[in-house]
Design a protein around this motif. Structure first.
Motif, PDB file in Angstrom:
ATOM      1  N   LYS A 144       0.831  33.528  48.119  1.00 36.93           N
ATOM      2  CA  LYS A 144       1.948  34.456  48.320  1.00 36.93           C
ATOM      3  C   LYS A 144       1.544  35.628  49.208  1.00 36.93           C
ATOM      4  N   LEU A 145       0.288  36.064  49.077  1.00 32.44           N
ATOM      5  CA  LEU A 145      -0.180  37.241  49.808  1.00 32.44           C
ATOM      6  C   LEU A 145      -0.960  36.881  51.068  1.00 32.44           C
ATOM      7  N   ASN A 146      -1.514  35.690  51.112  1.00 34.60           N
ATOM      8  CA  ASN A 146      -2.361  35.286  52.224  1.00 34.60           C
ATOM      9  C   ASN A 146      -1.573  34.361  53.160  1.00 34.60           C
ATOM     10  N   ALA A 179     -18.336  36.664  37.154  1.00 38.26           N
ATOM     11  CA  ALA A 179     -17.121  36.806  37.956  1.00 38.26           C
ATOM     12  C   ALA A 179     -15.927  36.916  37.029  1.00 38.26           C
ATOM     13  N   LYS A 180     -15.035  37.859  37.336  1.00 39.53           N
ATOM     14  CA  LYS A 180     -13.770  37.990  36.625  1.00 39.53           C
ATOM     15  C   LYS A 180     -12.682  37.493  37.568  1.00 39.53           C
ATOM     16  N   MET A 181     -12.102  36.339  37.230  1.00 40.13           N
ATOM     17  CA  MET A 181     -11.229  35.648  38.174  1.00 40.13           C
ATOM     18  C   MET A 181      -9.869  35.340  37.570  1.00 40.13           C
ATOM     19  N   ASN A 182      -8.833  35.465  38.387  1.00 38.64           N
ATOM     20  CA  ASN A 182      -7.483  35.141  37.941  1.00 38.64           C
ATOM     21  C   ASN A 182      -7.305  33.653  37.693  1.00 38.64           C
ATOM     22  N   MET A 183      -6.524  33.353  36.668  1.00 43.66           N
ATOM     23  CA  MET A 183      -5.981  32.012  36.467  1.00 43.66           C
ATOM     24  C   MET A 183      -4.538  31.939  36.951  1.00 43.66           C
ATOM     25  N   ASP A 184      -3.870  33.097  36.959  1.00 44.51           N
ATOM     26  CA  ASP A 184      -2.428  33.134  37.192  1.00 44.51           C
ATOM     27  C   ASP A 184      -2.078  34.556  37.609  1.00 44.51           C
ATOM     28  N   ASP A 185      -1.489  34.706  38.805  1.00 43.23           N
ATOM     29  CA  ASP A 185      -1.093  36.033  39.278  1.00 43.23           C
ATOM     30  C   ASP A 185       0.127  36.587  38.547  1.00 43.23           C
ATOM     31  N   GLY A 235       4.989  31.773  43.431  1.00 42.95           N
ATOM     32  CA  GLY A 235       4.342  31.509  44.700  1.00 42.95           C
ATOM     33  C   GLY A 235       2.925  32.019  44.799  1.00 42.95           C
ATOM     34  N   GLY A 236       2.408  32.602  43.726  1.00 45.02           N
ATOM     35  CA  GLY A 236       1.056  33.143  43.742  1.00 45.02           C
ATOM     36  C   GLY A 236       0.015  32.124  43.302  1.00 45.02           C
TER      37      GLY A 236
END
Length: 417
Positions: free
Chosen positions: A183-185, A221-227, A231-232
């Motif tokens: 969505k952002l890229n 690492a702290k990482m997203n699973m879901d924005d 569309g993210g």
């Protein structure tokens, strides 16, 4: 992957890379709002010592920006020579209280505070930020090379300052997370398009950190699973990215998170949305915007215990890395569930803000219940000294952080030199 045949006790010792923790409970990163002009204050030291004395295995200092243009607050600690004595004072104090200490590092990207940083917020692609009321500038490849190197520099300085671990922020649509998001890229170069391209920056950052510190300190690492945004970035893409990071050999542990500070700030937290309190701490014209359309930007989600468990267990099934369960961990039953499902550690935030000594009391009595009611009124206090507004710190059990409700933050307080 299957859960271990022997389920560890959450209060038993656990290892992340080269670091042995006295137990498997981590104070999650919650921006403290207690630094001053890029340096550590005594208030920030006392804040983390309270959790160490309260029983956690490790506390996480948040958020230590890797570059000035990556700050989300003008006072955030930067990895300068002037900051190092204060950071060493902090790590020594936490160690003396019996806990390990991690430094959360990252670049805010489109979430960065452009006005106070006096430089544009950087993003994968140019974008208007409705919450911050500014426009993000598309990062050049030279910008990205500089930021990757800045992560390595920050990790090296963290090791020098006595931190036991670094937690690299790949979530919440900060810079690396924004690149992961379709969505952002919208780029068409080697950093955009396919998932492998969108994951390139995160992988480069993690590789640079590993190359810099080797096995001297643990790397999380702290990482997203879901924005939390249509569309993210979502779980179907998070799984292969987690597998690539594991295959790269750059991680000692993985903590999964969710939500976007840019697009859907409340998605991570669940519970009430304190709109009046948020508006009360915002400058104009953001204050007026929050009052007018805050209910659209700050959406409410019901709180349930272990609310990230269902998605996190899918990552757990796909990798062999030690994993840290975040999200709605407030009592012994949820801790035991995490251990039984193969998570090596649990991370807690709001419950510990309410009761810094909760871990000691849970260890003494498994029936102990957290007093946190998930009102989320702690969130707007980021700007004035993060705290539970329902508790007078002068009377909180087991903490030395003697700041009463209404404490106005560290402004004017000399930083540690």
């Amino acid at each position: 992957m299957t859960a271990p045949t022997v389920v560890p006790d959450v209060f038993s010792a656990g290892r992340i890379g080269p670091v042995q923790l006295r137990n498997r409970v981590i104070k999650a990163a919650t921006y403290e709002g207690l630094a001053h002009r890029g340096r550590v204050t005594r208030d920030l030291v006392d804040f983390h010592v309270a959790y160490a004395k309260g029983g956690v295995g490790m506390t996480t200092v948040a958020y230590l920006a890797v570059a000035k243009d990556g700050r989300t607050d003008r006072h955030q600690v930067l990895w300068t020579d002037e900051a190092m004595p204060g950071l060493r004072t902090l790590t020594d104090a936490v160690h003396d209280a019996g806990a390990a200490v991690s430094a959360q590092i990252g670049h805010g990207g489109p979430v960065a505070e452009a006005r106070s940083n006096r430089s544009p917020a950087l993003a994968p692609s140019r974008r208007v930020n409705a919450i911050a009321m500014n426009t993000s500038q598309e990062a050049t490849v030279a910008d990205l090379d500089r930021i990757v190197a800045a992560h390595a520099h920050a990790a090296g300085r963290a090791a020098e300052a006595g931190f036991d671990a670094v937690e690299v922020h790949l979530g919440h649509n900060y810079l690396a997370s924004a690149f992961l998001s379709p969505k952002l890229n919208k780029r068409t170069d080697e950093y955009g398009g396919s998932l492998r391209n969108r994951a390139r920056l995160a992988r480069q950052i993690m590789q640079a950190v590993r190359d810099e510190v080797g096995d001297r300190i643990a790397i999380i690492a702290k990482m997203n699973m879901d924005d939390g945004a249509p569309g993210g970035f979502w779980l179907d893409e998070a799984i292969p990215v987690a597998q690539w990071l594991e295959a790269d050999g750059t991680l000692d542990a993985l903590e999964m998170t969710a939500g976007s500070s840019l697009l859907n700030p409340m998605y991570l937290f669940k519970g009430d949305v304190p709109l009046d309190e948020f508006a009360g701490v915002m400058p104009q014209p953001i204050k007026a915007g929050v009052k007018m359309i805050g209910h659209r930007l700050l959406k409410s989600y019901p709180y349930t215990d272990g609310y990230l468990l269902e998605d996190s267990r899918q990552i757990r099934a796909a990798v062999n890395l030690p994993m840290i369960l975040l999200g709605g961990v407030t009592d012994r039953p949820m801790m035991d569930t995490a251990m039984a499902e193969g998570f090596g550690f649990v991370a807690m935030a709001r419950a510990l803000l309410r009761e810094p000594d909760l871990i000691n009391r849970l260890q003494a009595d498994a029936a102990t219940r957290s007093l946190c009611n998930h009102c989320n009124k702690c969130m707007p206090t980021n700007y004035t000294g993060t705290r539970c507004v329902l508790v007078d710190r002068r009377t909180t059990r087991g903490t030395d952080w003697g700041k009463p409700a209404g404490y106005a933050g560290p402004n004017g307080v000399d930083p540690i030199r």
